[in-house]
Enzyme design. Structure first.
Site, short mmCIF file in Angstrom:
data_model
loop_
_atom_site.label_atom_id
_atom_site.label_comp_id
_atom_site.label_asym_id
_atom_site.label_seq_id
_atom_site.Cartn_x
_atom_site.Cartn_y
_atom_site.Cartn_z
CB CYS A 170 -4.70 -9.87 -8.90
SG CYS A 170 -5.88 -10.07 -7.57
CB CYS A 226 -6.13 -7.04 -6.86
SG CYS A 226 -5.30 -8.46 -6.12
#
Ligand SMILES: [Zn+2]
Length: 142
Positions: free
Chosen positions: A67, A70
């Protein structure tokens, strides 16, 4: 007033005097510094233990290695954690593993940052934020 905190090194509970700021504070069990507040890589069992043991708000970042946002937020989350020793306890959980282990905490989008206080989730945000924004958000729950 004393508060119970979880040692990030040995996960034992230490009782510390509540103060505005700390210069030094060590775990009574292992002697490690309780001011080393880098986010701890945890799982749901460790999160559950922190939630029910620590008197401090528990902040957890659900993330995944694939991600992008993230990974963008990771250093900001770490900086926020380092800036707030013994004010809140910061954990990181790889959401790919977490969702297989236990579906009780529903995470739809990541990164998702949740705050737990008195044994339950009281707020969350999703999407990357800066360290300043994270600190400001956490301060609401101290
Ligand atoms: Zn310790």
């Amino acid at each position: 007033m004393h508060i119970n905190v979880v040692c990030p090194h040995c996960l034992k509970v230490s009782s510390v005097k509540k103060k505005e700021t700390y210069t030094t504070e060590h775990c009574k069990e292992c002697g490690g510094s309780l001011l080393e507040s880098k986010p701890l890589n945890a799982n749901l069992a460790i999160l559950d233990y922190f939630i029910h043991t620590s008197d401090l708000p528990v902040i957890v970042d659900f993330w995944a290695p694939w991600c992008g946002p993230c990974l963008t937020m990771a250093p900001h989350f770490e900086a926020a954690a380092m800036a707030m020793p013994l004010q809140a306890q910061f954990l990181k959980i790889n959401n790919d593993n977490a969702q297989i282990q236990n579906p009780t905490i529903i995470i739809v989008n990541i990164p998702a940052v949740l705050v737990f206080k008195d044994g339950k989730e009281i707020d969350r945000f999703t999407g990357a934020r800066s360290s300043k924004q994270i600190i400001k958000w956490v301060e609401k729950y101290l």
